[in-house]
Design a protein around this motif. Structure first.
Motif, PDB file in Angstrom:
ATOM      1  N   THR A  67       0.843  -1.203   0.000  1.00 47.29           N
ATOM      2  CA  THR A  67       0.000   0.000   0.000  1.00 47.29           C
ATOM      3  C   THR A  67       0.876   1.250   0.000  1.00 47.29           C
ATOM      4  N   ASP A 102      -9.178 -14.412  -7.331  1.00 47.57           N
ATOM      5  CA  ASP A 102      -9.689 -13.076  -7.023  1.00 47.57           C
ATOM      6  C   ASP A 102      -8.707 -12.043  -7.575  1.00 47.57           C
ATOM      7  N   ALA A 104      -8.151  -9.172  -6.723  1.00 51.26           N
ATOM      8  CA  ALA A 104      -7.518  -8.417  -5.649  1.00 51.26           C
ATOM      9  C   ALA A 104      -6.190  -9.049  -5.246  1.00 51.26           C
ATOM     10  N   ARG A 107      -3.576  -8.194  -7.978  1.00 48.72           N
ATOM     11  CA  ARG A 107      -3.191  -6.783  -7.851  1.00 48.72           C
ATOM     12  C   ARG A 107      -2.249  -6.593  -6.676  1.00 48.72           C
ATOM     13  N   ARG A 108      -2.503  -7.299  -5.583  1.00 50.17           N
ATOM     14  CA  ARG A 108      -1.615  -7.182  -4.425  1.00 50.17           C
ATOM     15  C   ARG A 108      -0.208  -7.670  -4.767  1.00 50.17           C
ATOM     16  N   ASP A 111       1.402  -4.914  -6.728  1.00 53.30           N
ATOM     17  CA  ASP A 111       1.702  -3.777  -5.865  1.00 53.30           C
ATOM     18  C   ASP A 111       2.924  -4.035  -4.989  1.00 53.30           C
TER      19      ASP A 111
END
Length: 267
Positions: A67, A102, A104, A107-108, A111
């Motif tokens: 993040t 998923d 998500a 994407r994690r 990232d």
């Protein structure tokens, strides 16, 4: 040797993904070489335990480095501290069929595995170049040398990290700043133990991988720890047809099982 290393890469080092496995091994090795440490990872408890076990000044940052808030927490911790070495080790590997996954999770992985080393490079390399000394290590994986089901996205992100580091190595030659990608094979970390039912041939300990990485820093753009893994790397990337290399890695990874917590099989 300890004084030379600290003069070249100190006084502070940042280890991203330091709570266990390779990150903890880097922390111990760098402390033994006289560096002070900023240790960053998601979980506070293992970071605190690691810091307590080290005989050097440490700062711990419990933050999710996938993040922007987590990355800001790390860079804030470095304010006023002369960071001469960065180890981008944190990684996440979603395991399983891509079409059933998923988004998500993928994407994690991007990232953490791609944006994290990129942002740390933007933050820390310019001051190193201005000082005329420093080092930057990006941990990569042999999985990133070809398509690697069922860790397809992880492998793709590790290819990004390796190529990023090699390009930076070339750009920064002559500046006094050394960049290296350490392309590891199977490493006996807690995450790998939780993801595979049996160890792969040639599996190395975190200490062995860290010794190879620190020995290779300043000697070239890439290091592959372990003779067996170097042979495998040459075979997979240069000798085997591409479809055969992908099939080989798919067979080697077929007993991987999805982890219950967001971790990476290579630490």
């Amino acid at each position: 040797m300890r004084a030379d290393f600290a003069d070249r890469y100190g006084p502070w080092a940042l280890v991203a993904g330091a709570s266990e496995g390779l990150g903890a091994a880097f922390a111990h090795a760098l402390a033994a070489r006289g560096l002070k440490l900023i240790l960053a990872a998601r979980r506070a408890e293992p970071l605190t335990a690691l810091a307590d076990a080290l005989t050097t000044e440490t700062v711990t940052v419990a933050a999710d480095l996938s993040t922007m808030d987590g990355l800001r927490a790390v860079t804030d911790a470095a304010v006023g501290r002369d960071v001469g070495l960065v180890v981008a080790n944190a990684a996440y590997s979603p395991i399983g069929s891509f079409v059933e996954m998923d988004p998500a999770l993928t994407r994690r992985a991007v990232d953490l595995n791609c944006r994290m080393p990129l942002d740390l490079a933007h933050r820390f390399l310019p001051p190193m170049v201005a000082r005329g000394r420093g080092g930057f290590v990006v941990m990569s994986s042999l999985a990133g040398m070809q398509g690697s089901p069922p860790i397809t996205v992880y492998a793709a992100t590790k290819a990004f990290g390796a190529i990023l580091a090699e390009g930076l190595w070339a750009e920064l030659r002559g500046t006094g700043v050394d960049v290296l990608t350490c392309v590891a094979g199977a490493v006996s970390t807690p995450n790998l133990a939780g993801a595979k039912t049996r160890p792969a041939p040639g599996t190395q300990t975190p200490d062995q991988v860290v010794r190879a990485a620190l020995r290779g820093l300043g000697r070239g753009p890439r290091v592959v720890p372990g003779l067996g893994m170097r042979v495998s790397s040459a075979l997979m990337s240069r000798l085997l047809p591409r479809r055969t290399a992908i099939a080989v890695i798919a067979r080697a990874s077929r007993d991987l099982t999805p982890p219950h917590t967001p971790t990476s099989p290579t630490g």
